[in-house]
Design a protein around this motif. Structure first.
Motif, PDB file in Angstrom:
ATOM      1  N   THR A 188       1.779   2.585   3.654  1.00 19.67           N
ATOM      2  CA  THR A 188       2.128   3.236   2.395  1.00 19.67           C
ATOM      3  C   THR A 188       1.015   4.222   2.077  1.00 19.67           C
ATOM      4  OG1 THR A 188       3.285   1.270   1.568  1.00 19.67           O
ATOM      5  CG2 THR A 188       2.621   2.927  -0.055  1.00 19.67           C
ATOM      6  N   SER A 228     -11.183  -4.453  -6.455  1.00 22.53           N
ATOM      7  CA  SER A 228     -10.088  -5.020  -5.665  1.00 22.53           C
ATOM      8  C   SER A 228     -10.640  -6.039  -4.677  1.00 22.53           C
ATOM      9  CB  SER A 228      -9.350  -3.914  -4.901  1.00 22.53           C
ATOM     10  OG  SER A 228      -8.385  -4.456  -4.036  1.00 22.53           O
ATOM     11  N   LYS A 264      -1.966  -3.816  -4.545  1.00 23.61           N
ATOM     12  CA  LYS A 264      -1.624  -5.121  -5.111  1.00 23.61           C
ATOM     13  C   LYS A 264      -0.117  -5.323  -5.144  1.00 23.61           C
ATOM     14  CE  LYS A 264      -2.369  -7.981  -9.229  1.00 23.61           C
ATOM     15  NZ  LYS A 264      -2.977  -8.034 -10.598  1.00 23.61           N
ATOM     16  N   ASP A 265       0.615  -4.291  -5.551  1.00 25.09           N
ATOM     17  CA  ASP A 265       2.078  -4.390  -5.675  1.00 25.09           C
ATOM     18  C   ASP A 265       2.752  -4.656  -4.330  1.00 25.09           C
ATOM     19  OD1 ASP A 265       1.879  -3.966  -8.384  1.00 25.09           O
ATOM     20  OD2 ASP A 265       2.367  -1.811  -8.277  1.00 25.09           O
ATOM     21  N   ILE A 266       2.243  -4.032  -3.271  1.00 25.18           N
ATOM     22  CA  ILE A 266       2.892  -4.198  -1.953  1.00 25.18           C
ATOM     23  C   ILE A 266       2.229  -5.290  -1.129  1.00 25.18           C
ATOM     24  CG2 ILE A 266       3.579  -1.763  -1.936  1.00 25.18           C
ATOM     25  CD1 ILE A 266       1.385  -1.298   0.172  1.00 25.18           C
ATOM     26  N   GLN A 267       1.240  -5.971  -1.735  1.00 24.67           N
ATOM     27  CA  GLN A 267       0.496  -7.034  -1.037  1.00 24.67           C
ATOM     28  C   GLN A 267      -0.085  -6.508   0.278  1.00 24.67           C
ATOM     29  OE1 GLN A 267       3.615 -10.111  -0.941  1.00 24.67           O
ATOM     30  NE2 GLN A 267       2.525 -11.171  -2.585  1.00 24.67           N
ATOM     31  N   SER A 290      -7.388   3.629  -9.553  1.00 18.21           N
ATOM     32  CA  SER A 290      -6.400   2.705 -10.146  1.00 18.21           C
ATOM     33  C   SER A 290      -5.080   2.763  -9.383  1.00 18.21           C
ATOM     34  CB  SER A 290      -6.163   3.054 -11.616  1.00 18.21           C
ATOM     35  OG  SER A 290      -7.350   2.928 -12.363  1.00 18.21           O
ATOM     36  N   ASN A 298      -3.668  -0.598  -7.659  1.00 19.22           N
ATOM     37  CA  ASN A 298      -2.401  -1.152  -8.166  1.00 19.22           C
ATOM     38  C   ASN A 298      -1.302  -1.114  -7.111  1.00 19.22           C
ATOM     39  OD1 ASN A 298      -3.528  -1.669 -10.677  1.00 19.22           O
ATOM     40  ND2 ASN A 298      -2.945   0.324 -11.509  1.00 19.22           N
ATOM     41  N   THR A 299      -1.248  -0.024  -6.332  1.00 19.54           N
ATOM     42  CA  THR A 299      -0.228   0.056  -5.273  1.00 19.54           C
ATOM     43  C   THR A 299      -0.489  -0.993  -4.205  1.00 19.54           C
ATOM     44  OG1 THR A 299      -0.005   2.447  -5.630  1.00 19.54           O
ATOM     45  CG2 THR A 299       0.861   1.555  -3.574  1.00 19.54           C
TER      46      THR A 299
END
Length: 221
Positions: free
Chosen positions: A28, A123, A90-93, A83, A87-88
């Motif tokens: 990603t 992170s 974290k969202d997609i693990q 950020s 955040n991305t």
């Protein structure tokens, strides 16, 4: 992969796709557009057009090398870069975050820190910072340890992610300073004292750490 506008962006993408190929991973790619710059200079331009244009530029860079049909996606938005990456991920693990070395050093980066620094501080996902050109897959890898669980987790991750059984694990220790030895009237025995520090304190601890965790290649400095 956090991608900025820099001469190193192509090398970041090449390294990311190489690692993804080795690990059968998907990618990603996130690119944060500087909101202050966009709002003040390009306020009359449709942001969706800017997003589309940016994605096309990234696609053009990707098309310049072999991606081995690796699955990837590109996300572009007006956000704070650190950020957005955190955040991305974290969202997609995400298993790993990849970004480049900061391309500029100025007052802001000195005071507030670079994007890499902010991501590392905020992170718990492993972070790889690309500093050089991509030529070949990583071969010689060194992992540093202070015998903590965090460092052990890093060693295990490196072994798994980079598919290397021969990663060299290194630990460093601090010897007694000359000032300390002189203060305690032991300077003439400094060599014996330094040797005892190594043998009695660190070598035993290091050997125990290596044996307990089945580490094959290790060195105490």
């Amino acid at each position: 992969v956090g991608l900025d506008i820099s001469k190193n962006s192509l090398q970041i993408l090449k390294r990311a796709f190489s690692l993804a190929n080795e690990n059968k991973s998907k990618i990603t790619i996130v690119h944060a557009i500087d909101t202050n710059w966009l709002d003040s200079i390009l306020s009359d331009i449709n942001f969706e057009d800017v997003k589309d244009s940016t994605k096309k530029e990234i696609e053009k860079e990707i098309s310049s090398f072999d991606t081995n049909n690796i699955e990837y996606s590109i996300i572009v938005d007006k956000k704070d870069p650190s950020s957005f990456i955190i955040n991305t991920a974290k969202d997609i693990q995400a298993s790993l975050v990849i970004i480049g070395e900061n391309s500029k050093e100025n007052f802001e980066t000195k005071v507030f820190g670079t994007t890499a620094h902010k991501v590392a501080q905020n992170s718990n996902i492993p972070l790889l910072i690309i500093k050089n050109n991509y030529n070949n897959p990583y071969k010689n890898i060194v992992a540093f340890t202070d015998f903590s669980k965090v460092s052990l987790d890093g060693i295990k991750f490196s072994n798994d992610f980079f598919n290397k059984d021969d990663i060299k694990v290194v630990s460093a220790y601090q010897q007694a300073s000359e000032l300390t030895l002189r203060y305690y009237n032991n300077y003439e025995n400094k060599d014996k004292i330094q040797l005892k520090i190594k043998e009695k304190k660190k070598e035993e601890e290091f050997r125990s750490f290596v044996e307990q965790n089945s580490i094959k290649n290790a060195q105490l400095q």
